[in-house]
Design a protein around this motif. Structure first.
Motif, PDB file in Angstrom:
ATOM      1  N   GLU A  57       0.751  -1.341  -0.131  1.00 42.85           N
ATOM      2  CA  GLU A  57       0.023   0.046   0.093  1.00 42.85           C
ATOM      3  C   GLU A  57       0.740   1.393   0.016  1.00 42.85           C
ATOM      4  OE1 GLU A  57      -2.792  -0.242   3.457  1.00 42.85           O
ATOM      5  OE2 GLU A  57      -3.911  -1.859   2.424  1.00 42.85           O
ATOM      6  N   GLU A  58       2.099   1.191   0.855  1.00 43.78           N
ATOM      7  CA  GLU A  58       2.953   2.448   0.726  1.00 43.78           C
ATOM      8  C   GLU A  58       3.692   2.661  -0.672  1.00 43.78           C
ATOM      9  OE1 GLU A  58       5.687   1.621   3.833  1.00 43.78           O
ATOM     10  OE2 GLU A  58       4.088   1.717   5.301  1.00 43.78           O
ATOM     11  N   ARG A  59       3.889   1.398  -1.493  1.00 39.83           N
ATOM     12  CA  ARG A  59       4.537   1.710  -2.664  1.00 39.83           C
ATOM     13  C   ARG A  59       4.122   0.734  -3.697  1.00 39.83           C
ATOM     14  NH1 ARG A  59      10.790   1.859  -0.007  1.00 39.83           N
ATOM     15  NH2 ARG A  59      10.351   3.703   1.205  1.00 39.83           N
ATOM     16  N   PRO A  60       2.897   1.034  -4.114  1.00 43.22           N
ATOM     17  CA  PRO A  60       2.392   0.092  -5.168  1.00 43.22           C
ATOM     18  C   PRO A  60       3.100   0.079  -6.444  1.00 43.22           C
ATOM     19  CG  PRO A  60       0.852   2.276  -4.905  1.00 43.22           C
ATOM     20  CD  PRO A  60       2.006   2.425  -4.011  1.00 43.22           C
ATOM     21  N   PHE A  61       3.602   1.145  -6.856  1.00 46.85           N
ATOM     22  CA  PHE A  61       4.306   1.128  -8.107  1.00 46.85           C
ATOM     23  C   PHE A  61       5.768   0.163  -8.092  1.00 46.85           C
ATOM     24  CE2 PHE A  61       7.097   2.552 -11.526  1.00 46.85           C
ATOM     25  CZ  PHE A  61       6.505   2.272 -12.555  1.00 46.85           C
ATOM     26  N   PHE A 110       6.765  -8.001 -11.094  1.00 50.78           N
ATOM     27  CA  PHE A 110       7.055  -8.483 -12.473  1.00 50.78           C
ATOM     28  C   PHE A 110       8.501  -9.048 -12.442  1.00 50.78           C
ATOM     29  CE2 PHE A 110       8.952  -7.048 -16.492  1.00 50.78           C
ATOM     30  CZ  PHE A 110       7.920  -7.600 -17.496  1.00 50.78           C
ATOM     31  N   LEU A 111       9.577  -8.283 -11.996  1.00 51.59           N
ATOM     32  CA  LEU A 111      10.860  -8.960 -12.287  1.00 51.59           C
ATOM     33  C   LEU A 111      11.036 -10.073 -11.429  1.00 51.59           C
ATOM     34  CD1 LEU A 111      12.956  -5.677 -11.287  1.00 51.59           C
ATOM     35  CD2 LEU A 111      12.624  -6.709 -13.390  1.00 51.59           C
TER      36      LEU A 111
END
Length: 107
Positions: free
Chosen positions: A84-88, A95-96
């Motif tokens: 939630e703090e850093r979704p991106f 993905f990696l």
């Protein structure tokens, strides 16, 4: 007279042998009864101690399971908070990780 004395001695020996047989039979029954009682007592004691040990193991297992659940819940909550703090950043890391696992399986 001698014959009567020998017969009396024979009767006495015969009675003594019978008394010994009776005493031996009583002794055998008593020992057998005591052994049965001892075995029964020992079996009851083993059963009681086994149940106590089983209860102790069950309690320790329940406590370990509770601690593991609590730790899992805390970890899941921490992961959710970080996502939630850093979704991106989380999406990029996932993905990696997926690409890396895919490359490992391709080999």
């Amino acid at each position: 007279m001698e014959a009567k004395s020998s017969q009396d001695d024979y009767k006495q020996v015969k009675e003594d042998v019978q008394a010994l047989r009776d005493d031996l039979a009583k002794l055998t029954r008593t020992v057998s009864d005591n052994q049965k009682h001892n075995v029964s007592s020992l079996r009851d004691e083993i059963r009681r101690e086994s149940l106590e040990a089983l209860d102790s193991v069950r309690q320790k297992g329940d406590e370990a399971l509770r601690r593991a659940r609590d730790a899992g819940d805390r970890t899941a909550h921490d992961v959710e908070s970080r996502i939630e703090e850093r979704p991106f950043l989380s999406i990029i890391v996932m993905f990696l990780a997926g690409v890396l696992v895919g490359k490992l399986f391709d080999r």
